[in-house]
Motif scaffolding. Sequence first.
Motif, PDB file in Angstrom:
ATOM      1  N   TYR A  50       0.825  -1.213   0.000  1.00  0.00           N
ATOM      2  CA  TYR A  50       0.000   0.000   0.000  1.00  0.00           C
ATOM      3  C   TYR A  50       0.860   1.263   0.000  1.00  0.00           C
ATOM      4  O   TYR A  50       1.919   1.317   0.628  1.00  0.00           O
ATOM      5  CB  TYR A  50      -0.902   0.023   1.235  1.00  0.00           C
ATOM      6  N   PHE A  51       0.343   2.294  -0.664  1.00  0.00           N
ATOM      7  CA  PHE A  51       0.953   3.627  -0.686  1.00  0.00           C
ATOM      8  C   PHE A  51      -0.021   4.594  -0.021  1.00  0.00           C
ATOM      9  O   PHE A  51      -1.202   4.658  -0.388  1.00  0.00           O
ATOM     10  CB  PHE A  51       1.225   4.057  -2.124  1.00  0.00           C
ATOM     11  N   ALA A  52       0.477   5.342   0.968  1.00  0.00           N
ATOM     12  CA  ALA A  52      -0.396   6.283   1.689  1.00  0.00           C
ATOM     13  C   ALA A  52       0.330   7.604   1.910  1.00  0.00           C
ATOM     14  O   ALA A  52       1.567   7.646   2.016  1.00  0.00           O
ATOM     15  CB  ALA A  52      -0.839   5.687   3.020  1.00  0.00           C
ATOM     16  N   TRP A  53      -0.455   8.673   2.025  1.00  0.00           N
ATOM     17  CA  TRP A  53       0.076  10.050   2.059  1.00  0.00           C
ATOM     18  C   TRP A  53      -0.639  10.832   3.144  1.00  0.00           C
ATOM     19  O   TRP A  53      -1.858  10.806   3.257  1.00  0.00           O
ATOM     20  CB  TRP A  53      -0.173  10.682   0.692  1.00  0.00           C
ATOM     21  N   TRP A  54       0.145  11.561   3.947  1.00  0.00           N
ATOM     22  CA  TRP A  54      -0.391  12.475   4.960  1.00  0.00           C
ATOM     23  C   TRP A  54       0.292  13.826   4.768  1.00  0.00           C
ATOM     24  O   TRP A  54       1.520  13.917   4.883  1.00  0.00           O
ATOM     25  CB  TRP A  54      -0.083  11.998   6.372  1.00  0.00           C
ATOM     26  N   GLY A  55      -0.472  14.861   4.479  1.00  0.00           N
ATOM     27  CA  GLY A  55       0.135  16.174   4.353  1.00  0.00           C
ATOM     28  C   GLY A  55      -0.252  16.873   3.072  1.00  0.00           C
ATOM     29  O   GLY A  55      -1.097  16.388   2.301  1.00  0.00           O
ATOM     30  N   PRO A  56       0.362  18.048   2.816  1.00  0.00           N
ATOM     31  CA  PRO A  56       0.029  18.814   1.616  1.00  0.00           C
ATOM     32  C   PRO A  56       0.317  18.021   0.344  1.00  0.00           C
ATOM     33  O   PRO A  56       1.276  17.244   0.287  1.00  0.00           O
ATOM     34  CB  PRO A  56       0.930  20.049   1.727  1.00  0.00           C
ATOM     35  N   THR A  57      -0.504  18.214  -0.658  1.00  0.00           N
ATOM     36  CA  THR A  57      -0.374  17.456  -1.906  1.00  0.00           C
ATOM     37  C   THR A  57       0.088  18.323  -3.068  1.00  0.00           C
ATOM     38  O   THR A  57      -0.001  17.919  -4.230  1.00  0.00           O
ATOM     39  CB  THR A  57      -1.722  16.809  -2.273  1.00  0.00           C
ATOM     40  N   THR A  58       0.594  19.510  -2.755  1.00  0.00           N
ATOM     41  CA  THR A  58       0.947  20.467  -3.811  1.00  0.00           C
ATOM     42  C   THR A  58       2.431  20.520  -4.124  1.00  0.00           C
ATOM     43  O   THR A  58       2.838  21.202  -5.063  1.00  0.00           O
ATOM     44  CB  THR A  58       0.475  21.869  -3.407  1.00  0.00           C
ATOM     45  N   SER A  59       3.261  19.819  -3.345  1.00  0.00           N
ATOM     46  CA  SER A  59       4.702  19.842  -3.607  1.00  0.00           C
ATOM     47  C   SER A  59       5.355  18.620  -2.986  1.00  0.00           C
ATOM     48  O   SER A  59       4.748  17.921  -2.170  1.00  0.00           O
ATOM     49  CB  SER A  59       5.336  21.116  -3.035  1.00  0.00           C
ATOM     50  N   ALA A  60       6.604  18.374  -3.385  1.00  0.00           N
ATOM     51  CA  ALA A  60       7.343  17.210  -2.885  1.00  0.00           C
ATOM     52  C   ALA A  60       8.129  17.575  -1.633  1.00  0.00           C
ATOM     53  O   ALA A  60       8.598  18.700  -1.479  1.00  0.00           O
ATOM     54  CB  ALA A  60       8.299  16.700  -3.963  1.00  0.00           C
ATOM     55  N   GLY A  61       8.262  16.594  -0.728  1.00  0.00           N
ATOM     56  CA  GLY A  61       9.198  16.724   0.379  1.00  0.00           C
ATOM     57  C   GLY A  61       8.622  17.132   1.706  1.00  0.00           C
ATOM     58  O   GLY A  61       9.221  16.839   2.740  1.00  0.00           O
ATOM     59  N   ALA A  62       7.475  17.824   1.729  1.00  0.00           N
ATOM     60  CA  ALA A  62       6.948  18.332   2.990  1.00  0.00           C
ATOM     61  C   ALA A  62       5.890  17.429   3.605  1.00  0.00           C
ATOM     62  O   ALA A  62       5.432  17.679   4.715  1.00  0.00           O
ATOM     63  CB  ALA A  62       6.364  19.726   2.795  1.00  0.00           C
TER      64      ALA A  62
END
Length: 395
Positions: free
Chosen positions: A337-349
């Motif tokens: 699985y791939f999951a994301w927490w945080g802003p979706t407008t740029s890489a790294g943060a």
Amino acid sequence: MKKNWILSGVAAATLTGASVAQNVSTALAATTATVPAADAQTTKVVAAANAFLATLSTAQKKAVLFAWTDDTQRKNWSNFPLGGPGANRKGVRWGELNAAQRAVLMNLLGTVLSPSGVAMVKGQMLADDLIRATDQGQGPAGAGGPPASGGTSPTAGQATPPAGAPAGGLPAGSRPQVSFGSEYYFVSFVGTPSSSSPWMLQFGGHHLAINATVVGKDVTLSPSLTGGEPIKVAFNGKTYTLVPNVPVEAQAAYALLQTLSAAQKAKAVISTTRADLVLGPGHDGQVLQPEGLPGSAMTAAQRTQFLALIRDRLGILNADDLAAKMTTITQNIDKTYFAWWGPTTSAGAAYHRVTGPTVIIEFAPQSNDGDPANHLHNMYRDPTNEYGAAWTKLK
């Protein structure tokens, strides 16, 4: 200023937890019934380890070697600088090694890791030298200033600071006594380097813990902590990347996110609020339930990108052992699985996580020093093979 001489050098160089943890500890304490024959890669690793041990004095050798059954030392790693919470590393300090010994140690790391892995280690050490020069945060003597005894100045490819360079740092007593800088990175062995018995190489310091367990023909880095601070620095109008692996991984994760459809992204993005590291030091055996978008719900092209992202992180391991690891991960990609927490407008943060049957990856930016993309706590674990437990059980 001290900052300038370091940056000039850069420019020039352009699962329920308790029961699982107990089972792992029990398995590791057991003697392996059958260890597979060493292959060419692990033969090089063992030879390089013995070459390093041969350079040590009797006292250094005594300090660097721990019994294979020493579970306390096996788990003695941290993301904190020496003196921080739970950071009481043992072994031999980089600052206690002479130039020849350091070269042989780097050669050893070069047999366990890939060239990019060695570059990552050197970059993290260099970054910590920069912290030491610009923000020592020292309390009493020795809390980030010159070595308390023996040792030499920071050397992740850096020159000794010029005479009269300012000490910098915060007023005495303004922060707990901690020790920044490459000289406070430690090497140790749990078990004796061998082609026929399991053993472990540990190398780490602030933001770094390489835990490489070697069993016959196999090497695992589970668990290992990487990251660093600062990842990049600006000097004389130019930006220099100190830890090159981190931006590559950040861009790969963001690129995958950008390929997702709205429906896929709704599954992958758990929150727009950044999460923090979960499976860091002290969390052996903790279970993470898979969250996000599984490989089975990705297109073939997206699965290829997903595997590339995983390879970007695990690529610090030597090519021989990486190939074996990636084969297993590829076989399980539909259940990963791939999951994301945080802003979706740029890489790294943003924080992202990979959770699969044999791999857990966390990419955890830290916001306490301003730019989250410039301060990372990252983890890799294989829940089936922590500290090589899958290879060291009685058969």
